[in-house]
Write a protein that holds these residues in place. Structure first.
Motif, PDB file in Angstrom:
ATOM      1  N   CYS A 298      15.046  30.766  99.925  1.00 58.41           N
ATOM      2  CA  CYS A 298      16.204  31.122  99.098  1.00 58.41           C
ATOM      3  C   CYS A 298      17.444  30.528  99.754  1.00 58.41           C
ATOM      4  N   GLY A 299      18.285  29.896  98.955  1.00 58.95           N
ATOM      5  CA  GLY A 299      19.418  29.161  99.509  1.00 58.95           C
ATOM      6  C   GLY A 299      20.671  29.967  99.751  1.00 58.95           C
ATOM      7  N   SER A 300      20.586  31.289  99.664  1.00 56.95           N
ATOM      8  CA  SER A 300      21.798  32.103  99.813  1.00 56.95           C
ATOM      9  C   SER A 300      21.814  32.845 101.142  1.00 56.95           C
ATOM     10  N   CYS A 301      21.781  34.159 101.102  1.00 58.08           N
ATOM     11  CA  CYS A 301      21.993  34.985 102.297  1.00 58.08           C
ATOM     12  C   CYS A 301      21.028  34.663 103.433  1.00 58.08           C
ATOM     13  N   VAL A 302      19.725  34.601 103.123  1.00 58.59           N
ATOM     14  CA  VAL A 302      18.739  34.419 104.186  1.00 58.59           C
ATOM     15  C   VAL A 302      18.818  33.035 104.815  1.00 58.59           C
ATOM     16  N   THR A 303      19.404  32.067 104.107  1.00 64.94           N
ATOM     17  CA  THR A 303      19.632  30.756 104.712  1.00 64.94           C
ATOM     18  C   THR A 303      20.700  30.863 105.793  1.00 64.94           C
ATOM     19  N   ILE A 304      21.740  31.642 105.504  1.00 67.38           N
ATOM     20  CA  ILE A 304      22.841  31.802 106.460  1.00 67.38           C
ATOM     21  C   ILE A 304      22.364  32.525 107.718  1.00 67.38           C
ATOM     22  N   CYS A 305      21.471  33.507 107.569  1.00 64.58           N
ATOM     23  CA  CYS A 305      21.001  34.237 108.752  1.00 64.58           C
ATOM     24  C   CYS A 305      19.714  33.631 109.325  1.00 64.58           C
ATOM     25  N   HIS A 306      19.400  32.410 108.906  1.00 65.11           N
ATOM     26  CA  HIS A 306      18.340  31.598 109.530  1.00 65.11           C
ATOM     27  C   HIS A 306      16.954  32.231 109.458  1.00 65.11           C
ATOM     28  N   THR A 307      16.657  32.878 108.333  1.00 64.33           N
ATOM     29  CA  THR A 307      15.317  33.452 108.168  1.00 64.33           C
ATOM     30  C   THR A 307      14.626  33.000 106.893  1.00 64.33           C
ATOM     31  N   GLY A 308      15.380  32.409 105.926  1.00 62.78           N
ATOM     32  CA  GLY A 308      14.755  32.084 104.653  1.00 62.78           C
ATOM     33  C   GLY A 308      15.170  30.769 104.038  1.00 62.78           C
ATOM     34  N   GLY A 309      15.764  29.878 104.828  1.00 62.51           N
ATOM     35  CA  GLY A 309      16.205  28.599 104.301  1.00 62.51           C
ATOM     36  C   GLY A 309      15.103  27.545 104.308  1.00 62.51           C
ATOM     37  N   GLU A 310      15.453  26.327 103.928  1.00 59.56           N
ATOM     38  CA  GLU A 310      14.466  25.248 103.840  1.00 59.56           C
ATOM     39  C   GLU A 310      13.824  24.953 105.195  1.00 59.56           C
ATOM     40  N   LYS A 311      14.591  25.052 106.266  1.00 57.30           N
ATOM     41  CA  LYS A 311      14.041  24.830 107.600  1.00 57.30           C
ATOM     42  C   LYS A 311      12.961  25.855 107.913  1.00 57.30           C
ATOM     43  N   GLN A 312      13.228  27.123 107.597  1.00 59.13           N
ATOM     44  CA  GLN A 312      12.242  28.171 107.873  1.00 59.13           C
ATOM     45  C   GLN A 312      11.014  28.031 106.962  1.00 59.13           C
ATOM     46  N   VAL A 313      11.226  27.535 105.728  1.00 61.37           N
ATOM     47  CA  VAL A 313      10.097  27.262 104.834  1.00 61.37           C
ATOM     48  C   VAL A 313       9.151  26.259 105.480  1.00 61.37           C
ATOM     49  N   ALA A 314       9.712  25.149 105.980  1.00 68.27           N
ATOM     50  CA  ALA A 314       8.903  24.097 106.597  1.00 68.27           C
ATOM     51  C   ALA A 314       8.186  24.605 107.841  1.00 68.27           C
ATOM     52  N   GLU A 315       8.886  25.377 108.665  1.00 70.57           N
ATOM     53  CA  GLU A 315       8.281  25.897 109.893  1.00 70.57           C
ATOM     54  C   GLU A 315       7.143  26.860 109.593  1.00 70.57           C
ATOM     55  N   LEU A 316       7.365  27.755 108.640  1.00 71.08           N
ATOM     56  CA  LEU A 316       6.347  28.747 108.306  1.00 71.08           C
ATOM     57  C   LEU A 316       5.141  28.107 107.631  1.00 71.08           C
ATOM     58  N   ALA A 317       5.393  27.139 106.758  1.00 72.41           N
ATOM     59  CA  ALA A 317       4.299  26.438 106.094  1.00 72.41           C
ATOM     60  C   ALA A 317       3.439  25.700 107.122  1.00 72.41           C
ATOM     61  N   ALA A 318       4.070  25.040 108.085  1.00 76.61           N
ATOM     62  CA  ALA A 318       3.334  24.332 109.132  1.00 76.61           C
ATOM     63  C   ALA A 318       2.517  25.311 109.979  1.00 76.61           C
ATOM     64  N   GLN A 319       3.086  26.457 110.251  1.00 74.41           N
ATOM     65  CA  GLN A 319       2.389  27.468 111.044  1.00 74.41           C
ATOM     66  C   GLN A 319       1.165  28.001 110.306  1.00 74.41           C
ATOM     67  N   LEU A 320       1.293  28.188 108.994  1.00 77.29           N
ATOM     68  CA  LEU A 320       0.164  28.658 108.191  1.00 77.29           C
ATOM     69  C   LEU A 320      -0.949  27.615 108.151  1.00 77.29           C
ATOM     70  N   ARG A 321      -0.569  26.358 108.002  1.00 79.62           N
ATOM     71  CA  ARG A 321      -1.580  25.285 107.962  1.00 79.62           C
ATOM     72  C   ARG A 321      -2.332  25.199 109.301  1.00 79.62           C
ATOM     73  N   LEU A 322      -1.587  25.234 110.388  1.00 80.69           N
ATOM     74  CA  LEU A 322      -2.202  25.134 111.711  1.00 80.69           C
ATOM     75  C   LEU A 322      -3.118  26.320 111.987  1.00 80.69           C
ATOM     76  N   SER A 323      -2.661  27.505 111.639  1.00 82.09           N
ATOM     77  CA  SER A 323      -3.466  28.710 111.856  1.00 82.09           C
ATOM     78  C   SER A 323      -4.764  28.647 111.056  1.00 82.09           C
ATOM     79  N   ALA A 324      -4.674  28.205 109.794  1.00 79.88           N
ATOM     80  CA  ALA A 324      -5.874  28.090 108.954  1.00 79.88           C
ATOM     81  C   ALA A 324      -6.851  27.067 109.531  1.00 79.88           C
TER      82      ALA A 324
END
Length: 234
Positions: A27-53
């Motif tokens: 989400c590009g609003s509040c959670v992007t500002i607090c560094h938990t839900g922006g595009e960077k966190q999307v990429a990091e979490l997606a990579a973590q899920l792929r590696l774990s699987a």
């Protein structure tokens, strides 16, 4: 803004363990500002899920996407094709965004990737403090613009209490006593006499305890109905 904290990865992994086609949605609003839900966190979490699987010997497909706001239908509509092509969505928006997604796509499992915590803002880089409890009856006009409801551990309407010491809260020494700050603010504004007034108990029926709450902007509702009636009679 709404401040949220990332859920532990093991909790996220467990929630998604039965699914093979997943979208991590930011989400590009509040959670992007607090560094938990922006595009960077999307990429990091997606990579973590792929590696774990991969380490677990599971085959999954993880898509990455983001929208400006998950709490408005028009922005959700823009990502419909991506969402409907998945078995599950990991929303790293606030709880409002998760619920909007669940209402929009009832056949798809929507999971929260963050824990929504409070309404606040950054006081310095990487540090966020609560500033508003959404109590529905704002009293900031009488407290120098500082909120005792959200910033006092006891939500005192008349303060400070007898436990504060040297401008710090007795509950946590790292927390400034907001009533001490209110005093200084009113002193600066030459409004100290305001503190001599005894504030009666707050009407808490306007707050979060009286949920779910709704706000109606009558002028917009009337305008919409007028436009619909005009279209009908054409």
């Amino acid at each position: 803004m709404i401040v949220a904290a990332s859920k532990p990865f093991q909790e996220i992994k467990q929630m998604l363990s039965e699914f093979r086609k997943i979208c991590v949605l930011g989400c590009g609003s509040c959670v992007t500002i607090c560094h938990t839900g922006g595009e960077k966190q999307v990429a990091e979490l997606a990579a973590q899920l792929r590696l774990s699987a991969k380490l677990d010997g599971r085959q999954i497909e993880v898509k990455e996407d983001s929208t400006l706001r998950q709490c408005e239908w028009e922005f959700i509509d823009n990502i419909r094709e991506v969402i409907e092509d998945c078995d599950a969505v990991l929303s790293i928006a606030c709880g409002v965004g998760v619920q909007y997604m669940a209402e929009k796509f009832p056949r798809i499992r929507i999971f929260p990737g963050v824990n929504t915590t409070f309404m606040g803002g950054p006081t310095e880089q990487g540090i966020f403090w609560e500033r508003c409890a959404g109590c529905g009856n704002c009293i900031l006009a009488t407290t120098g613009g500082l909120c005792p409801v959200s910033r006092c551990a006891k939500s005192l309407m008349n303060g400070p209490c007898g436990g504060s010491q040297n401008g710090r809260c007795e509950v946590s020494q790292e927390t400034p006593c907001v009533w001490n700050q209110i005093y200084d603010q009113l002193d600066t504004q030459q409004l100290l006499k305001t503190m001599e007034m005894i504030v009666p108990p707050k009407d808490w029926t306007t707050g979060a305890e009286n949920h779910p709450r709704k706000m109606v902007l009558e002028h917009l509702v009337v305008k919409k109905q007028t436009n619909e009636d005009t279209d009908y009679h054409r």
